[in-house]
Design a protein around this motif. Sequence first.
Motif, PDB file in Angstrom:
ATOM      1  N   ASP A 257       0.993  21.805 -32.135  1.00 58.83           N
ATOM      2  CA  ASP A 257       2.294  21.331 -32.612  1.00 58.83           C
ATOM      3  C   ASP A 257       3.332  22.449 -32.460  1.00 58.83           C
ATOM      4  O   ASP A 257       3.743  23.091 -33.429  1.00 58.83           O
ATOM      5  CB  ASP A 257       2.170  20.856 -34.055  1.00 58.83           C
ATOM      6  CG  ASP A 257       3.267  19.883 -34.423  1.00 58.83           C
ATOM      7  OD1 ASP A 257       4.242  19.723 -33.642  1.00 58.83           O
ATOM      8  OD2 ASP A 257       3.167  19.276 -35.502  1.00 58.83           O
TER       9      ASP A 257
ATOM     10  N   ARG B 271      -8.590  18.721 -37.707  1.00 57.37           N
ATOM     11  CA  ARG B 271      -7.229  19.263 -37.766  1.00 57.37           C
ATOM     12  C   ARG B 271      -7.319  20.581 -38.509  1.00 57.37           C
ATOM     13  O   ARG B 271      -8.085  20.698 -39.471  1.00 57.37           O
ATOM     14  CB  ARG B 271      -6.309  18.339 -38.563  1.00 57.37           C
ATOM     15  CG  ARG B 271      -5.904  17.093 -37.883  1.00 57.37           C
ATOM     16  CD  ARG B 271      -4.856  16.352 -38.732  1.00 57.37           C
ATOM     17  NE  ARG B 271      -4.353  15.220 -38.019  1.00 57.37           N
ATOM     18  CZ  ARG B 271      -4.707  13.964 -38.246  1.00 57.37           C
ATOM     19  NH1 ARG B 271      -5.563  13.682 -39.209  1.00 57.37           N
ATOM     20  NH2 ARG B 271      -4.204  12.986 -37.537  1.00 57.37           N
TER      21      ARG B 271
ATOM     22  N   ASP C 134       7.263  19.775 -27.275  1.00 62.10           N
ATOM     23  CA  ASP C 134       7.036  19.274 -28.625  1.00 62.10           C
ATOM     24  C   ASP C 134       5.595  19.562 -29.018  1.00 62.10           C
ATOM     25  O   ASP C 134       5.307  20.504 -29.741  1.00 62.10           O
ATOM     26  CB  ASP C 134       7.347  17.785 -28.695  1.00 62.10           C
ATOM     27  CG  ASP C 134       7.345  17.237 -30.113  1.00 62.10           C
ATOM     28  OD1 ASP C 134       7.125  18.017 -31.065  1.00 62.10           O
ATOM     29  OD2 ASP C 134       7.561  16.033 -30.273  1.00 62.10           O
ATOM     30  N   ARG C 135       4.687  18.764 -28.515  1.00 64.44           N
ATOM     31  CA  ARG C 135       3.251  18.975 -28.751  1.00 64.44           C
ATOM     32  C   ARG C 135       2.614  19.249 -27.393  1.00 64.44           C
ATOM     33  O   ARG C 135       2.773  18.450 -26.473  1.00 64.44           O
ATOM     34  CB  ARG C 135       2.644  17.747 -29.417  1.00 64.44           C
ATOM     35  CG  ARG C 135       3.154  17.552 -30.843  1.00 64.44           C
ATOM     36  CD  ARG C 135       2.835  16.210 -31.442  1.00 64.44           C
ATOM     37  NE  ARG C 135       1.488  15.736 -31.245  1.00 64.44           N
ATOM     38  CZ  ARG C 135       0.479  15.923 -32.110  1.00 64.44           C
ATOM     39  NH1 ARG C 135       0.682  16.591 -33.227  1.00 64.44           N
ATOM     40  NH2 ARG C 135      -0.718  15.436 -31.858  1.00 64.44           N
TER      41      ARG C 135
ATOM     42  N   SER D 226      -0.623  19.424 -25.149  1.00 61.69           N
ATOM     43  CA  SER D 226      -1.991  18.924 -25.074  1.00 61.69           C
ATOM     44  C   SER D 226      -2.716  19.597 -23.924  1.00 61.69           C
ATOM     45  O   SER D 226      -2.202  19.617 -22.803  1.00 61.69           O
ATOM     46  CB  SER D 226      -2.006  17.407 -24.835  1.00 61.69           C
ATOM     47  OG  SER D 226      -1.449  16.727 -25.925  1.00 61.69           O
TER      48      SER D 226
ATOM     49  N   GLU E 201      -4.870  20.083 -33.439  1.00 55.41           N
ATOM     50  CA  GLU E 201      -5.853  19.007 -33.537  1.00 55.41           C
ATOM     51  C   GLU E 201      -6.827  19.137 -32.378  1.00 55.41           C
ATOM     52  O   GLU E 201      -6.427  19.465 -31.260  1.00 55.41           O
ATOM     53  CB  GLU E 201      -5.172  17.635 -33.464  1.00 55.41           C
ATOM     54  CG  GLU E 201      -4.205  17.384 -34.587  1.00 55.41           C
ATOM     55  CD  GLU E 201      -3.311  16.178 -34.367  1.00 55.41           C
ATOM     56  OE1 GLU E 201      -2.661  15.759 -35.335  1.00 55.41           O
ATOM     57  OE2 GLU E 201      -3.248  15.671 -33.220  1.00 55.41           O
TER      58      GLU E 201
ATOM     59  N   ALA F 159       7.238  22.064 -34.047  1.00 57.02           N
ATOM     60  CA  ALA F 159       7.261  22.232 -35.512  1.00 57.02           C
ATOM     61  C   ALA F 159       7.030  23.689 -35.893  1.00 57.02           C
ATOM     62  O   ALA F 159       7.664  24.198 -36.825  1.00 57.02           O
ATOM     63  CB  ALA F 159       6.205  21.341 -36.165  1.00 57.02           C
ATOM     64  N   TYR F 160       6.152  24.355 -35.173  1.00 59.19           N
ATOM     65  CA  TYR F 160       5.893  25.777 -35.434  1.00 59.19           C
ATOM     66  C   TYR F 160       7.169  26.600 -35.213  1.00 59.19           C
ATOM     67  O   TYR F 160       7.560  27.401 -36.072  1.00 59.19           O
ATOM     68  CB  TYR F 160       4.763  26.287 -34.535  1.00 59.19           C
ATOM     69  CG  TYR F 160       4.722  27.783 -34.447  1.00 59.19           C
ATOM     70  CD1 TYR F 160       4.150  28.544 -35.472  1.00 59.19           C
ATOM     71  CD2 TYR F 160       5.280  28.460 -33.371  1.00 59.19           C
ATOM     72  CE1 TYR F 160       4.134  29.925 -35.407  1.00 59.19           C
ATOM     73  CE2 TYR F 160       5.254  29.846 -33.296  1.00 59.19           C
ATOM     74  CZ  TYR F 160       4.691  30.572 -34.316  1.00 59.19           C
ATOM     75  OH  TYR F 160       4.684  31.944 -34.256  1.00 59.19           O
TER      76      TYR F 160
END
Length: 117
Positions: free
Chosen positions: A66, A36, A85-86, A88, A22, A69-70
């Motif tokens: 992300d 996105r 996790d994510r 930024s 994102e 999840a990847y």
Amino acid sequence: MGLSTHVLDTMHGTPAGGMAVELYATGGGQATLVKRFVLNADGRNPDGPLFDNASLKQGTYRLVFDVAAYFRARGVDLPDPPFLDRVSLDFGIAHVDQHYHVPLLVSPWSYSTYRGS
């Protein structure tokens, strides 16, 4: 060329195709979603640059990757919660006539970035 990104999976030694990303414009204490996208097989935005020079504006931005999840989708057994996790990355654009490339090198346990060319 404006603004671009590229993600390399350092655990597998490959581009991070399939990772969700994102892009936000940040300013005044707010983050506004710009777009996105899901990285292509080369670990890049399939539509090319995120902004070309004509539409790039001076200011601050955030890319959110992300990561967990990847890696889960790649079959990596991550703890719950995952260490990363994510991810930024907040960065600034000072010169709209220049190219800003924001690469991410990432594993489930570490990441690095820099202003690329």
